[in-house]
Design an enzyme around this catalytic site. Structure first.
Site, PDB file in Angstrom:
ATOM      1  N   VAL A 280      12.617 -11.599  19.983  1.00  0.00           N
ATOM      2  CA  VAL A 280      12.470 -12.539  21.053  1.00  0.00           C
ATOM      3  C   VAL A 280      13.359 -11.640  22.334  1.00  0.00           C
ATOM      4  O   VAL A 280      12.937 -11.651  23.450  1.00  0.00           O
ATOM      5  CB  VAL A 280      13.054 -13.690  20.791  1.00  0.00           C
ATOM      6  CG1 VAL A 280      13.091 -14.777  22.105  1.00  0.00           C
ATOM      7  CG2 VAL A 280      12.172 -14.693  19.911  1.00  0.00           C
ATOM      8  N   ILE A 283      11.888  -8.767  23.970  1.00  0.00           N
ATOM      9  CA  ILE A 283      10.807  -8.724  24.731  1.00  0.00           C
ATOM     10  C   ILE A 283      11.080  -9.320  25.939  1.00  0.00           C
ATOM     11  O   ILE A 283      11.698 -10.536  26.107  1.00  0.00           O
ATOM     12  CB  ILE A 283       9.702  -9.886  24.181  1.00  0.00           C
ATOM     13  CG1 ILE A 283       8.938  -9.099  23.010  1.00  0.00           C
ATOM     14  CG2 ILE A 283       8.498 -10.085  24.967  1.00  0.00           C
ATOM     15  CD1 ILE A 283       8.123 -10.057  22.146  1.00  0.00           C
ATOM     16  N   GLU A 285      11.060 -11.695  28.462  1.00  0.00           N
ATOM     17  CA  GLU A 285      10.321 -12.765  29.016  1.00  0.00           C
ATOM     18  C   GLU A 285      10.015 -12.974  30.574  1.00  0.00           C
ATOM     19  O   GLU A 285       9.290 -13.661  31.147  1.00  0.00           O
ATOM     20  CB  GLU A 285      11.012 -14.283  28.567  1.00  0.00           C
ATOM     21  CG  GLU A 285      11.145 -14.275  27.007  1.00  0.00           C
ATOM     22  CD  GLU A 285      12.340 -13.794  26.273  1.00  0.00           C
ATOM     23  OE1 GLU A 285      13.008 -12.996  26.981  1.00  0.00           O
ATOM     24  OE2 GLU A 285      12.742 -14.205  25.379  1.00  0.00           O
ATOM     25  N   ASP A 327     -18.183  -0.380  56.021  1.00  0.00           N
ATOM     26  CA  ASP A 327     -18.912  -0.262  57.021  1.00  0.00           C
ATOM     27  C   ASP A 327     -17.970  -0.977  58.418  1.00  0.00           C
ATOM     28  O   ASP A 327     -17.237  -1.810  58.296  1.00  0.00           O
ATOM     29  CB  ASP A 327     -20.030  -1.311  56.918  1.00  0.00           C
ATOM     30  CG  ASP A 327     -20.836  -1.651  58.204  1.00  0.00           C
ATOM     31  OD1 ASP A 327     -21.429  -0.725  58.895  1.00  0.00           O
ATOM     32  OD2 ASP A 327     -20.993  -2.715  58.642  1.00  0.00           O
TER      33      ASP A 327
END
Length: 503
Positions: A280, A283, A285, A327
């Site tokens: 945990v 990572i 968060e 264009d």
């Protein structure tokens, strides 16, 4: 309609096939054919429902890793981590959803604003309708600059050329005619056809609609393209790669920690908990939330500058963009034109006031208001401006805007004449236009033949075009004293003034 080779048939045979005529079809027949063939549009992807748009925000590599970490944290009763991860995932989804939903609504509004319009004959009357309401058998009028609304078999052309680069890859405009061609002719060799989605490069034409929507040449191509797998953008690819890297390192690190914990005699349960905590913490968060907030800020800043970002990742994609091809007319500009200055034969300069398509505005000479119709050569010039064109300018009271039919350059001349009090009705009382030649990019001018209603059956030829071409061909000049011979020196002086103005 499928498989029919209308380009190999005579135009009269095509009219018989569709039970139509040069005056078009009647409204009852239009309704029947609309039910049979459907709307004249190429079906794209259906509008995404807001619920699906919300759940779409969870389709991200980083979000998948966070969900996995949240589930593992829940299993091991790490509720604080669960709550933090859940808040970040939901916040990410809400921010992405709000931005995409607003962009989707704005794009839908834009689509309604730029809905293509077509000129068709129905029951002998020339009407302007939404292009999607065209049906096979309709007779359409195609003018310079117009987008061709359906596949059309031409039966009348006048200096008519189309730009088919988007369909055939041919960069040079194609000269069209009405003659039947070989049944084996390739798409680019069907000179008597005008195809949906291409543009009129010059001239004027009339034709009968032979295919609409998905049955058109473009519709067939669109079906093939829709089956092509689409790759993600630059940002999505980078995020996927980052998510894989982070997940790999996090899981590998947690696994190594789990093995080391077991090796140093920590219990299996404690080793697993320690490994999950490491997973945990490995990572970040907050990364998805940070990324989405940064992208949302960028999209908001662009929205303040009237740039709509449909999907947040596109904000980052613009940062790695080298070229944007677009264009200009009607996209980067408002597609409005105004005559600002008139130079008369004696060297007099007349300034014209007014903005946009409104016919309000005076004529000034050295900041002093003048009556344009009291100056003989200016009066004639304004009559020519009102006659030598095929444009119409009308105010749409429901939408509170001006509708322009025809070329914007020609429309600006109509407005110029109207500012002097010469609308089409007043001009028609004095002269009747009996023939017209559309603008030719090769010749660089357009022309009209007008019959003066003065009891003498007198005809006059009016020509409007590029100054250098008109001046080169001119032999005489009309000033307040009448018509006189135009000298070479005077021609040079006129060209010099034109170059000064255009500089």
């Amino acid at each position: 309609m499928k498989g029919e080779k209308y380009y190999a048939k005579s135009s009269e045979d095509v009219f018989k096939h569709f039970s139509s005529s040069h005056n078009g079809i009647d409204e009852s027949e239009v309704r029947k054919r609309a039910e049979k063939y459907g709307l004249n549009k190429i079906e794209g992807k259906k509008e995404v429902h807001p619920i699906f748009l919300f759940f779409k925000q969870f389709r991200s590599g980083l979000v998948y890793v966070l969900i996995a970490a949240g589930v593992i944290s829940f299993l091991f009763n790490k509720m604080t981590d669960v709550y933090v991860i859940s808040v970040i995932i939901v916040l990410n989804a809400i921010l992405g959803f709000v931005q995409e939903y607003k962009a989707e609504k704005a794009i839908q509004a834009l689509k309604k604003m730029i809905e293509p319009i077509a000129k068709v004959y129905r029951d002998g009357k020339l009407l302007e309708i939404a292009a999607e309401k065209i049906v096979p058998g309709d007779v359409v009028v195609l003018d310079e600059g117009a987008r061709i609304p359906a596949d059309v078999r031409l039966f009348y052309t006048k200096n008519f050329r189309t730009s088919e680069a988007s369909l055939t890859g041919e960069s040079v405009p194609i000269q069209k005619n009405t003659d039947p061609v070989s049944p084996d002719a390739d798409l680019g060799d069907r000179k008597n056809m005008a195809f949906m989605g291409t543009f009129v490069a010059g001239g004027k034409a009339k034709g009968i609609v032979v295919a609409t929507g998905g049955d058109t040449a473009f519709g067939v191509i669109a079906k093939d393209i829709s089956s092509v797998e689409k790759k993600g953008g630059h940002f999505e690819e980078k995020i996927k790669f980052l998510a894989k890297q982070m997940a790999s390192f996090a899981f590998l690190g947690a696994f190594i920690i789990f093995l080391l914990s077991l090796y140093i005699a920590v219990s299996y349960q404690e080793s697993l908990r320690f490994a999950v905590a490491a997973l945990v913490s490995g990572i970040p968060e907050g990364l998805p939330a940070i990324l989405i907030v940064v992208l949302a800020i960028g999209a908001t800043r662009m929205a303040k500058r009237n740039a709509i970002i449909r999907r947040l990742p596109a904000t980052e994609t613009l940062g790695v963009t080298d070229h944007i091809i677009t264009d200009k007319t009607g996209t980067l500009t408002q597609n409005t034109m105004n005559v600002r200055k008139i130079i008369l034969a004696e060297g007099r300069e007349i300034d014209v006031a007014g903005e946009g398509w409104e016919s309000r505005g005076g004529f000034l000479e050295r900041d002093r208001k003048v009556s344009p119709l009291e100056i003989s050569n200016l009066n004639k010039l304004l009559h020519i401006a009102g006659v030598c064109n095929e444009a119409e300018v009308a105010y749409n009271s429901e939408e509170k805007k001006y509708d322009i039919i025809g070329d914007p350059t020609e429309a600006s001349l109509v407005v110029l004449a109207q500012k002097a009090g010469l609308n089409k009705e007043i001009i028609r009382e004095k002269e009747d236009k009996i023939d017209d030649m559309p603008f030719s990019t090769k010749l660089k001018y357009r022309a009209s033949v007008s019959l003066l209603l003065n009891g003498k059956e007198e005809k006059q030829l009016y020509v409007v075009g590029a100054p250098e071409e008109i001046i080169k061909k001119a032999s005489f000049i009309y000033n307040e004293d009448g018509v006189k011979k135009l000298s070479g020196e005077e021609k040079k002086m006129m060209i010099g003034k034109v170059e000064k103005l255009t500089g």
